[in-house]
Design an enzyme around this catalytic site. Structure first.
Site, short mmCIF file in Angstrom:
data_model
loop_
_atom_site.label_atom_id
_atom_site.label_comp_id
_atom_site.label_asym_id
_atom_site.label_seq_id
_atom_site.Cartn_x
_atom_site.Cartn_y
_atom_site.Cartn_z
CG ASP A 213 -1.71 0.96 1.21
OD1 ASP A 213 -3.18 0.77 1.27
OD2 ASP A 213 -1.40 2.14 1.16
CG ASP B 190 -2.79 3.39 -2.14
OD1 ASP B 190 -3.99 2.66 -1.91
OD2 ASP B 190 -2.33 4.23 -1.64
CD GLU B 191 -5.52 -1.37 -0.27
OE1 GLU B 191 -5.06 -2.07 0.72
OE2 GLU B 191 -6.42 -0.50 -0.21
P1 TTP Z 1 -5.17 5.03 1.34
O1 TTP Z 1 -3.98 4.03 1.01
O2 TTP Z 1 -6.27 4.44 2.21
O3 TTP Z 1 -4.46 6.24 1.80
P2 TTP Z 1 -3.14 6.83 1.68
O4 TTP Z 1 -2.44 6.10 0.41
O5 TTP Z 1 -3.31 8.41 1.12
O6 TTP Z 1 -2.10 6.87 3.11
P3 TTP Z 1 -1.76 5.66 3.99
O7 TTP Z 1 -0.20 6.04 3.86
O8 TTP Z 1 -2.53 5.61 5.00
O9 TTP Z 1 -2.15 4.40 3.02
O10 TTP Z 1 -5.94 5.38 0.12
C1 TTP Z 1 -5.21 5.68 -1.19
C2 TTP Z 1 -5.58 7.02 -1.87
O11 TTP Z 1 -7.14 7.00 -2.19
C3 TTP Z 1 -5.43 8.37 -1.22
O12 TTP Z 1 -3.98 8.80 -1.46
C4 TTP Z 1 -6.34 9.25 -1.72
C5 TTP Z 1 -7.43 8.50 -2.01
N1 TTP Z 1 -8.69 8.28 -0.83
C6 TTP Z 1 -9.63 9.30 -0.94
O13 TTP Z 1 -9.75 9.83 -2.21
N2 TTP Z 1 -10.55 9.13 -0.18
C7 TTP Z 1 -10.61 8.55 1.10
O14 TTP Z 1 -11.46 8.43 1.77
C8 TTP Z 1 -9.55 7.55 1.19
C9 TTP Z 1 -9.30 6.91 2.41
C10 TTP Z 1 -8.47 7.37 0.10
MG MG Z 2 -2.10 4.13 0.78
#
Ligand code: TTP
Ligand code: MG
Length: 396
Positions: free
Chosen positions: A14, A108-109
């Protein structure tokens, strides 16, 4: 984990603060600063925040107005979604090199199945380190990785040491790592279930793992009880399921020279729609999802799709959907279109009644039977009652 060959080895990856990290990569002046990506209009919400911004309590899904109050010195940006999609494609391209079995979970995962790949690696941990290094080198971005004998534990692991984490959970570490965590960390346990469980005194995952099966069953019902006990003991049998490209029927055209007018593009969309319609009818299929693909002169590629209640197989219906999608796509100034594509997917089961299924519109059916009869004899480009079909210099 991989010793005997019977157990699985699953990697979850992720990206860290994904959208915000792309912004920091692309704008030197944002680095090391609190960056908040999201809707900036009145009722916008935060998509994500850089780790610098999270220190101020800013997080995903928070109303932007609150984020601005919590972190007035933050850098607030709308975000560049096509760019995030491109970077995501690049990341999944890297993941595909590291395992033949990749399941994307979000932009992103994803999960990688590493089972049986022992010979390709010093250790799973080392493999995870190499994957992170490849991503950092090729995209300039940082990812967190979790490795475990199943999906549940792998996803949990990737989150434990974020950002820039690399965490391995072995089955024997489940009591130490998993049991102290709150029950809400179990996949599928939302606010409501969490409250219900706490009424019975289950607050940590270990409380569930140690519960008597019979008691838990009575309290929450058979299905949930089994689910909770399995996961609380670190057991999860779900396989990593690679998504196959949605089965689709499509045509695309690469132009000899980039085209610059919308009118010209529409003529090509009509030709492509007619070819897709013909193929759908020939196979007795109706598509509920119509997609267009646009590649610009700079090779940036976009897809836009819409899903309809009714399955489509007639040229003009497909064209109408394609045109609507194209109309909503802003063409950047100065860049021509290099490629256009139209495709249909999400098929109804083929009808056993006739080539056209249960078609209400008899006139349309007769017309297309006549057209398709001619196409069958003379080739698909020969005729369309819509006039323009076959004028594109399509390549297969
Ligand atoms: P995530 O992997 O949940 O968050 P992240 O990558 O920003 O942070 P982390 O280091 O905790 O993994 O989500 C991936 C992307 O999806 C995030 O960058 C933006 C988008 N996203 C939204 O647009 N709205 C949301 O509520 C979430 C959770 C994510
Ligand atoms: Mg992320």
């Amino acid at each position: 984990m991989m010793e005997k060959g019977s157990g699985r080895c699953i990697l979850h990856i992720d990206m860290d603060a994904f959208f915000a990290s792309v912004e920091q990569r692309d704008h030197e002046e944002y680095r090391g600063k609190p960056v908040i990506v999201g809707g900036l209009s009145g009722r916008g919400v935060v998509s994500t925040a850089s780790y610098e911004a999270r220190k101020f309590g800013v997080h995903s899904a928070m109303p932007m107005a609150i984020a601005k109050r919590k972190c007035p010195q933050g850098i607030f940006v709308e975000g560049n979604y096509p760019q995030y999609a491109r970077v995501s494609d690049q990341i999944f391209g890297i993941l595909d090199r590291f395992s033949p079995v990749v399941e994307p979970l979000s932009i992103d995962e994803g999960f990688l199945d590493l089972t049986g790949m022992e010979r390709l690696m010093k250790s799973p941990e080392d493999y995870g380190r190499r994957l992170k290094a490849a991503i950092r080198q090729e995209t300039g971005l940082v990812a967190s990785v979790g490795i475990a004998p199943n999906k549940f534990l792998a996803k949990l692991a990737s989150d434990l040491e974020k950002p820039d984490g690399l965490t391995v959970i072995r089955m024997e570490e489940v009591p130490k790592i998993l049991w102290p965590l709150p029950v809400s960390r179990i996949w599928g346990v939302g606010k409501k279930t969490e409250e219900r469980l706490s009424l019975y005194g289950y607050r940590r995952i270990g409380d569930l793992a140690k519960a008597k099966a019979e008691t838990l069953r009575k309290q929450v019902g058979d299905r949930l009880a089994v689910h909770l006990m399995e996961l609380a003991n670190g057991r999860d049998n779900r396989p990593v399921e690679p998504v196959h490209e949605a089965q689709s029927i499509g045509k695309e055209t690469t132009f000899e020279e980039d085209i610059h007018s919308r009118e010209e593009a529409q003529r090509h969309l009509l030709a492509l729609s007619s070819q897709v319609g013909w193929r759908l009818r020939r196979e007795g299929k109706r598509a509920h999802t119509i997609q267009i693909k646009i590649r610009l002169g700079d090779f940036s590629t976009y897809t836009r799709q819409k899903t309809l209640k009714e399955g489509l197989c007639y040229d003009e219906d497909i064209y109408r959907a394609a045109l609507e999608l194209f109309g909503a796509f802003p063409l950047p100034h100065g860049t021509g279109i290099r490629l256009l594509g139209v495709s249909g997917s999400g098929f109804d089961a083929p009808s056993e009644l006739s080539l056209f299924g249960v078609e209400q519109d008899q006139r349309k059916e007769r017309l297309y039977q006549a057209i398709d009869g001619l196409k069958g004899r003379f080739g698909e480009k020969i005729v369309s009652h819509l006039g323009e079909a076959g004028r594109g210099n399509s390549r297969r």
